[in-house]
Design an enzyme around this catalytic site. Structure first.
Site, PDB file in Angstrom:
ATOM      1  N   ASP A 171       1.935  -3.432 -13.283  1.00 35.71           N
ATOM      2  CA  ASP A 171       0.916  -2.610 -12.647  1.00 35.71           C
ATOM      3  C   ASP A 171       1.268  -1.127 -12.772  1.00 35.71           C
ATOM      4  O   ASP A 171       1.234  -0.380 -11.797  1.00 35.71           O
ATOM      5  CB  ASP A 171       0.758  -3.032 -11.167  1.00 35.71           C
ATOM      6  CG  ASP A 171      -0.431  -2.352 -10.489  1.00 35.71           C
ATOM      7  OD1 ASP A 171      -1.349  -1.898 -11.197  1.00 35.71           O
ATOM      8  OD2 ASP A 171      -0.431  -2.289  -9.245  1.00 35.71           O
TER       9      ASP A 171
ATOM     10  N   ARG B 149       5.070  10.031  -2.379  1.00 32.03           N
ATOM     11  CA  ARG B 149       3.702   9.519  -2.352  1.00 32.03           C
ATOM     12  C   ARG B 149       3.778   8.093  -1.822  1.00 32.03           C
ATOM     13  O   ARG B 149       4.288   7.191  -2.489  1.00 32.03           O
ATOM     14  CB  ARG B 149       3.076   9.519  -3.741  1.00 32.03           C
ATOM     15  CG  ARG B 149       1.687   8.868  -3.791  1.00 32.03           C
ATOM     16  CD  ARG B 149       1.275   8.677  -5.231  1.00 32.03           C
ATOM     17  NE  ARG B 149      -0.032   8.073  -5.391  1.00 32.03           N
ATOM     18  CZ  ARG B 149      -0.278   6.756  -5.392  1.00 32.03           C
ATOM     19  NH1 ARG B 149       0.691   5.890  -5.164  1.00 32.03           N
ATOM     20  NH2 ARG B 149      -1.488   6.306  -5.606  1.00 32.03           N
TER      21      ARG B 149
ATOM     22  N   ASP C 148       2.587   4.786  -1.209  1.00 33.93           N
ATOM     23  CA  ASP C 148       1.565   3.996  -1.891  1.00 33.93           C
ATOM     24  C   ASP C 148       0.910   2.957  -0.979  1.00 33.93           C
ATOM     25  O   ASP C 148       1.595   2.268  -0.220  1.00 33.93           O
ATOM     26  CB  ASP C 148       2.254   3.277  -3.067  1.00 33.93           C
ATOM     27  CG  ASP C 148       1.293   2.472  -3.911  1.00 33.93           C
ATOM     28  OD1 ASP C 148       0.371   3.075  -4.476  1.00 33.93           O
ATOM     29  OD2 ASP C 148       1.459   1.240  -4.007  1.00 33.93           O
TER      30      ASP C 148
ATOM     31  N   GLU D 223      -1.318   7.705   0.383  1.00 34.00           N
ATOM     32  CA  GLU D 223      -2.404   7.199  -0.451  1.00 34.00           C
ATOM     33  C   GLU D 223      -3.184   6.167   0.348  1.00 34.00           C
ATOM     34  O   GLU D 223      -2.717   5.058   0.582  1.00 34.00           O
ATOM     35  CB  GLU D 223      -1.877   6.563  -1.738  1.00 34.00           C
ATOM     36  CG  GLU D 223      -3.012   6.263  -2.704  1.00 34.00           C
ATOM     37  CD  GLU D 223      -3.100   4.821  -3.180  1.00 34.00           C
ATOM     38  OE1 GLU D 223      -3.963   4.541  -4.018  1.00 34.00           O
ATOM     39  OE2 GLU D 223      -2.321   3.964  -2.718  1.00 34.00           O
TER      40      GLU D 223
ATOM     41  N   ARG E 254      -8.225   0.524 -16.238  1.00 37.11           N
ATOM     42  CA  ARG E 254      -7.646   1.795 -15.809  1.00 37.11           C
ATOM     43  C   ARG E 254      -6.784   2.403 -16.918  1.00 37.11           C
ATOM     44  O   ARG E 254      -6.513   3.597 -16.918  1.00 37.11           O
ATOM     45  CB  ARG E 254      -6.796   1.600 -14.542  1.00 37.11           C
ATOM     46  CG  ARG E 254      -7.633   1.251 -13.331  1.00 37.11           C
ATOM     47  CD  ARG E 254      -6.779   1.002 -12.119  1.00 37.11           C
ATOM     48  NE  ARG E 254      -5.851  -0.101 -12.315  1.00 37.11           N
ATOM     49  CZ  ARG E 254      -4.896  -0.444 -11.452  1.00 37.11           C
ATOM     50  NH1 ARG E 254      -4.754   0.234 -10.343  1.00 37.11           N
ATOM     51  NH2 ARG E 254      -4.099  -1.466 -11.682  1.00 37.11           N
TER      52      ARG E 254
HETATM   53  C1  GLC Z   1      -2.055   2.174  -5.498  1.00 34.58           C
HETATM   54  C2  GLC Z   1      -1.936   2.679  -6.910  1.00 34.58           C
HETATM   55  C3  GLC Z   1      -2.491   1.664  -7.861  1.00 34.58           C
HETATM   56  C4  GLC Z   1      -1.722   0.378  -7.686  1.00 34.58           C
HETATM   57  C5  GLC Z   1      -1.689  -0.070  -6.223  1.00 34.58           C
HETATM   58  C6  GLC Z   1      -0.679  -1.146  -5.996  1.00 34.58           C
HETATM   59  O1  GLC Z   1      -3.367   2.015  -5.105  1.00 34.58           O
HETATM   60  O2  GLC Z   1      -2.585   3.921  -7.034  1.00 34.58           O
HETATM   61  O3  GLC Z   1      -2.419   2.114  -9.189  1.00 34.58           O
HETATM   62  O4  GLC Z   1      -2.339  -0.622  -8.452  1.00 34.58           O
HETATM   63  O5  GLC Z   1      -1.345   0.985  -5.356  1.00 34.58           O
HETATM   64  O6  GLC Z   1       0.620  -0.656  -5.892  1.00 34.58           O
END
Ligand code: GLC
Length: 599
Positions: free
Chosen positions: A101, A242, A244, A286, A478
């Site tokens: 990912d 950041r 996540d 995020e 993506r």
């Molecule tokens: C966040 C990231 C994304 C990822 C997800 C899982 O949303 O921006 O790219 O797939 O987390 O870690």
């Protein structure tokens, strides 16, 4: 509330909590002792630096940008040339083999992905960047780990210290109960939220991909372990974390397992710990959720959570305005007061590594006479390039053939029309596409908050269709906008006769002006103004500056009486060109996609 109260509040007053809390205090004390004198000197200044007008970020994948962290060193001057003051390295900690990912399946928080370099090299890069006035941000993926992470391996092996760190079940009774209320994140590429492992005889919560196991924060050991690695990374000199996918951190049966109040408790504890050990560090959260939920992640004045959050609303509103040539939704949505605390700062951006999900304020859409569902279908098809007259070229992401719901993928430039225009070798369309790119950037760079560019967008990189040949990612669109940095194209950035030169120099100039004018500090708020012209977006920054941006390809007249308190034509100057703004019966003329930063 202090840390102890929070901790006991969330984990209960019992012996286990007491033992774990003791361990946590030790972790905190050790990290404090290990923090270097240089970092402690930095800490003495606090974390207020993130409010500065000087802040301009760029996010990049190390492998796609420079190959690895060694060759990255040669590229620092490029970032400096553009005026970047913080770099967000996309996930670079060690992650699992194969599909991971994009690095969001971490297998070791304390090691750098071997293909990219070592921890020592990362530390060296962080130091070098700092010498050039650039801060470092890294992803901290704390909702889940790769299923290959040692914690997961120890958990499988039945090591009691690691027991219960993930959500595991012997049968599907609880998983099925959870599924009743949980939402799906990747309904197409990774449907459902649990995976059954025959070798383990267990169901494991896997909210994202199957290989990303959700951590169980109801277990204090998870919190402690995460704090331990967070502080160790902070002691390597990382300035911004950041965080996540924070909305998903706390799972509770019968809830959506999203934006749970206890997520906020976890974040408050994390913030307090950072204040104590490494107070110059900043949290970027995020949370791509509804605006009224996003703002909660700032915390409040006394009990803070994240300093900075992604402004996903502005991002979707910018694309919407470009597609419709109608800024009313943007103006009204941004005018709404969601109660952002005075030191809560947005990251403003146009594109990032993820897809675009069309989260509009449906109430406002309806007020304006739009049917929310029909409008969503319009924007999806517009961005895809299938709506008649559309200039964009992109792809669908997570298309649901039953509801027709979807998100969109594509690069900044391709969605602004550059790909189509270049394909047609159409000089006028190329010119328009460049204007659109600069127009969006003019808002991103001048609106209150921190502008964040996605590497490659500063030279107008197009969609990268080659991902379709890589079977490990070809199902995830993506990757369309995660192409390799084209350094040959970047070499043309100083030639104004090229597309790259026009985009790069236009953005660079805006960055330069921003960094040298205090009006761009993040404590000076932006206030949208109704200009009675639906194609022109206008906002003022606490009466110090007025921005006008024409979102249509046609000339527009703006009635200056709408902001006469600010100044009259003839008295104002455009910061970008130094041009005095002339009056025609108190009206101001804006050319196609023109923008003005008036002072
Ligand atoms: C966040 C990231 C994304 C990822 C997800 C899982 O949303 O921006 O790219 O797939 O987390 O870690």
């Amino acid at each position: 509330m202090d840390l102890k109260q929070y901790y006991y509040g969330i984990y209960g007053e019992n012996e286990q909590t007491a033992r774990r809390f003791g361990e946590l205090l030790e972790i905190i004390a050790r990290a404090g002792r290990e923090r270097s004198p240089e970092l402690k000197a930095q800490d003495a200044e606090g974390n207020g630096w993130y409010m500065s007008e000087k802040m301009v970020g760029m996010m990049l994948y190390v492998d796609r940008f420079s190959g690895d962290l060694y060759r990255f060193e040669e590229k620092i001057s490029y970032l400096e040339e553009l005026g970047i003051t913080y770099v967000h390295f996309m996930p670079l900690l060690k992650s699992r083999e194969g599909n991971n990912d994009g690095g969001y399946a971490v297998s070791d928080y304390l090691a750098v992905e071997p293909k990219l370099g070592t921890m020592e090299q990362l530390e060296r890069v962080v130091r070098l960047l700092k010498e050039h006035g650039i801060r470092t941000c890294i992803d901290f993926v704390l909702n889940h780990t790769a299923k290959e992470h040692v914690w997961a391996e120890e958990c499988r092996r039945g090591n009691p210290e690691y027991e219960g760190m993930y959500h595991m079940f012997d049968d599907d009774t609880e998983p099925r109960a959870y599924e009743q209320t949980m939402t799906e994140i990747f309904p197409e590429v990774a449907p459902k939220n649990f995976t059954y492992y025959p070798d383990l005889g267990k169901y494991v919560m896997t909210r994202f991909y199957e290989f990303q196991w959700d951590l169980n924060y109801a277990n204090p050991q998870v919190f402690n372990k995460i704090i331990e690695v967070l502080l160790e990374l902070a002691n390597k000199g990382i300035d911004i974390f950041r965080l996540d996918a924070i909305p998903y951190m706390w799972k509770e049966l019968g809830t959506k397992c999203m934006n749970h109040p206890k997520v906020h408790t976890l974040l408050r504890m994390m913030y307090e710990i950072v204040r104590e050990v490494c107070p110059s560090v900043v949290f970027l959260g995020e949370a791509i959720v509804e605006p009224h939920e996003i703002v909660k992640y700032f915390g409040d004045r006394e009990e803070k959570e994240c300093n900075v959050m992604y402004n996903a609303s502005l991002m979707v509103l910018l694309w919407n305005s470009l597609a419709t040539r109608d800024v009313r939704l943007m103006e009204r949505s941004l005018a709404k007061d969601y109660g952002v605390p005075s030191d809560g700062v947005w990251i403003n951006y146009g594109r990032c590594h993820d897809d675009i999900g069309w989260g509009f304020e449906t109430g406002i859409l309806q007020e304006l006479g739009f049917d929310p569902e029909a409008h969503k279908q319009f924007i999806i098809r517009f961005m895809l390039g299938q709506y008649p007259g559309s200039f964009s070229i992109g792809e669908l992401y997570e298309f649901n053939p039953v509801t027709l719901d979807a998100r969109n993928s594509g690069t900044f430039a391709s969605m602004c029309g550059l790909e189509q225009a270049l394909k047609e070798k159409h000089a006028y369309k190329i010119e328009q596409a460049i204007k659109r790119i600069l127009l969006l950037n003019s808002v991103i760079i001048s609106y209150t908050g921190i502008p964040l560019l996605y590497s490659g967008d500063e030279i107008g990189q197009l969609n990268d269709w080659s991902y379709k040949n890589d079977r490990s990612v070809s199902g995830d669109s993506r990757w369309l906008h995660r192409g390799k940095m084209d350094w040959e194209a970047a070499a043309k950035r100083n030639d104004r006769g090229t597309v790259q030169g026009q985009i790069f120099s236009g953005i660079k100039k805006m960055i330069d002006i921003r960094k040298n004018c205090e009006y761009f500090r993040s404590d000076i708020k932006s206030n949208p103004v109704d200009l009675d012209n639906q194609a022109v977006f206008g906002f003022h920054r606490e009466n110090k500056m007025m921005v006008l941006a024409n979102f249509s390809e046609h000339e527009q007249w703006v009635d200056a009486n709408r902001f006469s308190w600010f100044g009259l034509p003839g008295e104002m100057t455009d910061l970008l060109t130094g041009r005095p703004i002339r009056s025609y019966n108190n009206s101001i003329l804006l050319g196609p996609y023109e923008y003005l930063w008036l002072v």
